[in-house]
Write an enzyme that holds these catalytic residues in place. Structure first.
Site, PDB file in Angstrom:
ATOM      1  N   LYS A 150      -3.462  -2.757   7.817  1.00 62.48           N
ATOM      2  CA  LYS A 150      -3.640  -4.210   7.808  1.00 62.48           C
ATOM      3  C   LYS A 150      -2.603  -4.866   6.899  1.00 62.48           C
ATOM      4  CE  LYS A 150      -6.243  -6.765  10.270  1.00 62.48           C
ATOM      5  NZ  LYS A 150      -5.770  -6.906  11.648  1.00 62.48           N
ATOM      6  N   TYR A 172      -0.161  -0.566  15.605  1.00 66.61           N
ATOM      7  CA  TYR A 172      -1.010  -0.744  14.435  1.00 66.61           C
ATOM      8  C   TYR A 172      -0.522   0.147  13.303  1.00 66.61           C
ATOM      9  CZ  TYR A 172      -4.928  -0.882  11.268  1.00 66.61           C
ATOM     10  OH  TYR A 172      -5.692  -1.036  10.140  1.00 66.61           O
ATOM     11  N   ASP A 209       0.872  -1.177   0.000  1.00 66.40           N
ATOM     12  CA  ASP A 209       0.000   0.000   0.000  1.00 66.40           C
ATOM     13  C   ASP A 209       0.905   1.221   0.000  1.00 66.40           C
ATOM     14  OD1 ASP A 209      -1.579   2.147   0.662  1.00 66.40           O
ATOM     15  OD2 ASP A 209      -2.624   1.153   2.315  1.00 66.40           O
TER      16      ASP A 209
HETATM   17  C1  F6R Z   1      -7.457  -0.090   7.095  1.00 63.66           C
HETATM   18  C2  F6R Z   1      -7.351   1.291   6.887  1.00 63.66           C
HETATM   19  C3  F6R Z   1      -8.445   2.205   7.272  1.00 63.66           C
HETATM   20  C4  F6R Z   1      -8.022   3.221   8.305  1.00 63.66           C
HETATM   21  C5  F6R Z   1      -9.130   4.236   8.629  1.00 63.66           C
HETATM   22  C6  F6R Z   1      -8.677   5.337   9.568  1.00 63.66           C
HETATM   23  O1  F6R Z   1      -6.313  -0.719   6.564  1.00 63.66           O
HETATM   24  O2  F6R Z   1      -6.340   1.683   6.393  1.00 63.66           O
HETATM   25  O3  F6R Z   1      -9.583   1.502   7.678  1.00 63.66           O
HETATM   26  O4  F6R Z   1      -7.622   2.557   9.491  1.00 63.66           O
HETATM   27  O5  F6R Z   1      -9.579   4.849   7.434  1.00 63.66           O
HETATM   28  O6  F6R Z   1      -7.539   5.931   9.031  1.00 63.66           O
HETATM   29  P1  F6R Z   1      -6.788   7.156   9.731  1.00 63.66           P
HETATM   30  O7  F6R Z   1      -6.638   6.829  11.185  1.00 63.66           O
HETATM   31  O8  F6R Z   1      -5.487   7.212   9.007  1.00 63.66           O
HETATM   32  O9  F6R Z   1      -7.651   8.354   9.480  1.00 63.66           O
HETATM   33 MG    MG Z   2      -4.218   1.517   3.300  1.00 66.67          MG
HETATM   34 MG    MG Z   3      -4.408  -2.221   1.810  1.00 65.17          MG
END
Ligand code: F6R
Ligand code: MG
Ligand code: MG
Length: 375
Positions: free
Chosen positions: A242, A239, A20
Site C-alpha cells: 500500500k 500490487y 517500508d
Molecule cells: C499490506 C501488506 C500486507 C500483505 C499481506 C500478505 O500493505 O503488506 O497486508 O499484503 O500480509 O503478504 P504476502 O503476500 O507478502 O505474504
Molecule cells: Mg509492508
Molecule cells: Mg507500510
C-alpha cells in the site's frame, strides 16, 4: 525563515520521506537494527546538509524528517534519504525481515526519490516567529485517507471554528488535487475554497483516484499542507504494497489550529488498505512508533507536533498519545470488528478497479471466458 545570509532572506524547507524497508514478523514494525541503520546514516551524512532531523516509524514504515535550506526536491537531500533507505534495506536483508526493501521499487537513483517508491512530502516557507507544524503519517492505507480529514479541517466550520471567527481563515485555501489514475505525466487541478468547495468535495469523495497534494492559505499566500500522493501500482504496474501516505501540516494563525487538524481523525473513517491492501477499514489514530496487528491493520495514523526555530526542532509532542484518544480507539476497534464480520463480501473489500492490480484479476479474467450467454 527570516534569517539573513549574504543579504538574502533564507527560506526553510521541511522534508519528510517515508518508506517500508521490511518488518519483523510480517508487516508489523521495523527492527531496532533497521531503524539504527537509517538513523546512523542520517546522523553521519547529514552534516552541512540538514539543520535537524528525526527518524520515526508508523507500522512498518520509516519516516525521515529533515529541516534544511535547500528547497524542495533537492538532489542532495533526496540522495541522503535514499542512501539511508538502502543502508536500512541491507540490514533488513541480513536480519531476514519480511518485505526487505519493499518500497524501493526502482533501484536507480536519478536525482529524486519521487517515482522510485518512497512517499515524499516537502514544503518551503519563511519561518514564522513561532512555527508549529504536524507530521501525520499513516500505514496500511493510501493517500486518499487524508481527503476527509483535510476537507473537514480546512473547509467545514463544524470542525474548524476559525472559518467563523478568523477573517484570515475565512478567506479560504487553494487545494491542489492530484488525479492518481495512471497517466503519462502528473495530472492535477487547483480548486479554491470557499467558492469551489462543492467541486472539491465531488473529487475528494473518490479516495482511490483523487488526493490532495498541497493546500495554500489565500490570506497569506503561504503553504499550509504538503502531502504524498504516490501510488505504488502506477510505478510497479502491479500490487506492490500500500502507498502509506505522509503529510506536513502547518498550524495556527492563518492555518487551522493543531486541534482542528487532529479533530476529524476521531471519526475513524473507512479507508482503503488493511489486509493485502484490499479491504476497507477504519483509520485508527495511534501513538507514534506503533505496530500493526489485527488483519494486518487496522489502518493506522500517527501525529507528531513540533515547533521549529531556525531549523532546530523541538522534541515531538505525540498527539494521539493523549488519554482522549483511548476511548476513540476503542470505538474504532468496534467499527473494525463490525466490517470484518462480513469478510470479503460487498463493501468490506475494495472494488475491482483497485483489485485489478492484485492476483485476483487473472481469476476473474479466466471466469469471464467460461460464462454462457443465451440470446
Ligand atoms: C499490506 C501488506 C500486507 C500483505 C499481506 C500478505 O500493505 O503488506 O497486508 O499484503 O500480509 O503478504 P504476502 O503476500 O507478502 O505474504
Ligand atoms: Mg509492508
Ligand atoms: Mg507500510
Amino acid at each position: 525563515m527570516r534569517f539573513q545570509c549574504k543579504s538574502k532572506i533564507m527560506k526553510m524547507t521541511i522534508s519528510v520521506i517515508k518508506a517500508d524497508l521490511g518488518a519483523i514478523g510480517g508487516h508489523i514494525k521495523p527492527s531496532r537494527a533497521l531503524l539504527d541503520a537509517v538513523e546512523n546514516h542520517i546522523k553521519s551524512k547529514s552534516k552541512g546538509l540538514a539543520i535537524d532531523w528525526r527518524v520515526t516509524f508508523t507500522g512498518d514504515d520509516i519516516a525521515i524528517l529533515l529541516t534544511h535550506n535547500k528547497g524542495i526536491e533537492n538532489e542532495k537531500i533526496h540522495r541522503l534519504c535514499w542512501d539511508a533507505f538502502i543502508a536500512g534495506m541491507k540490514v533488513a536483508q541480513e536480519q531476514g525481515l519480511y518485505g526487505a526493501g519493499q518500497d524501493l521499487l526502482k533501484l536507480e537513483f536519478n536525482g529524486t526519490v519521487k517515482g522510485l517508491g518512497p512517499a515524499v512530502a516537502e514544503m518551503e516557507f519563511e519561518e514564522r516567529a513561532a512555527e508549529p507544524f504536524l507530521v501525520i503519517a499513516a500505514d496500511k492505507t493510501d493517500p486518499g485517507a487524508f481527503n476527509l480529514p483535510l476537507y473537514l479541517s480546512f473547509c467545514d466550520p463544524m470542525y474548524n471554528s476559525g472559518l467563523l471567527i478568523s477573517p484570515k481563515i475565512r478567506q479560504g485555501y487553494i487545494f491542489r488535487v492530484i488525479d492518481m489514475s495512471p497517466s503519462d505525466g502528473e495530472r492535477w487541478i487547483e480548486l479554491k475554497s470557499p467558492e469551489e468547495t462543492y467541486d472539491l468535495a465531488v473529487l475528494l469523495r473518490d479516495q482511490e483516484r483523487f488526493a490532495i497534494s498541497s493546500v495554500v492559505s489565500r490570506a497569506a499566500g503561504e503553504p499550509a499542507v504538503a502531502a504524498s500522493t504516490t501510488r505504488l501500482h502506477n510505478i510497479a504496474g502491479k500490487y506492490a504494497g500500500k502507498d502509506d501516505p505522509v503529510m506536513i501540516v502547518r498550524t495556527q494563525q492563518n492555518f487551522p489550529g493543531s486541534g482542528e487538524v487532529l479533530a476529524p481523525f476521531s471519526i475513524g473513517h473507512f479507508v482503503a488498505g488493511f489486509m493485502r491492501g484490499s479491504h476497507y477499514g477504519p483509520l485508527m489514530p495511534v501513538k507514534q512508533n506503533s505496530e500493526i496487528s489485527f488483519f494486518d491493520g487496522p489502518p493506522i495514523v500517527s501525529a507528531a507536533a513540533y515547533s521549529v526555530r531556525r531549523g532546530k526542532l523541538t522534541e515531538a509532542a505525540d498527539c494521539f498519545a493523549q488519554p482522549y484518544w483511548d476511548n476513540i480507539r476503542a470505538r474504532i476497534a468496534g467499527k473494525a470488528e463490525e466490517i470484518r464480520k462480513q469478510g470479503f463480501f460487498g463493501p468490506a473489500m475494495l472494488g475491482m478497479g483497485e483489485l485489478e492490480y492484485t492476483k485476483m484479476a487473472p481469476t476473474l479474467k479466466n471466469l469471464e471466458k467460461k460464462f454462457n450467454i443465451k440470446k
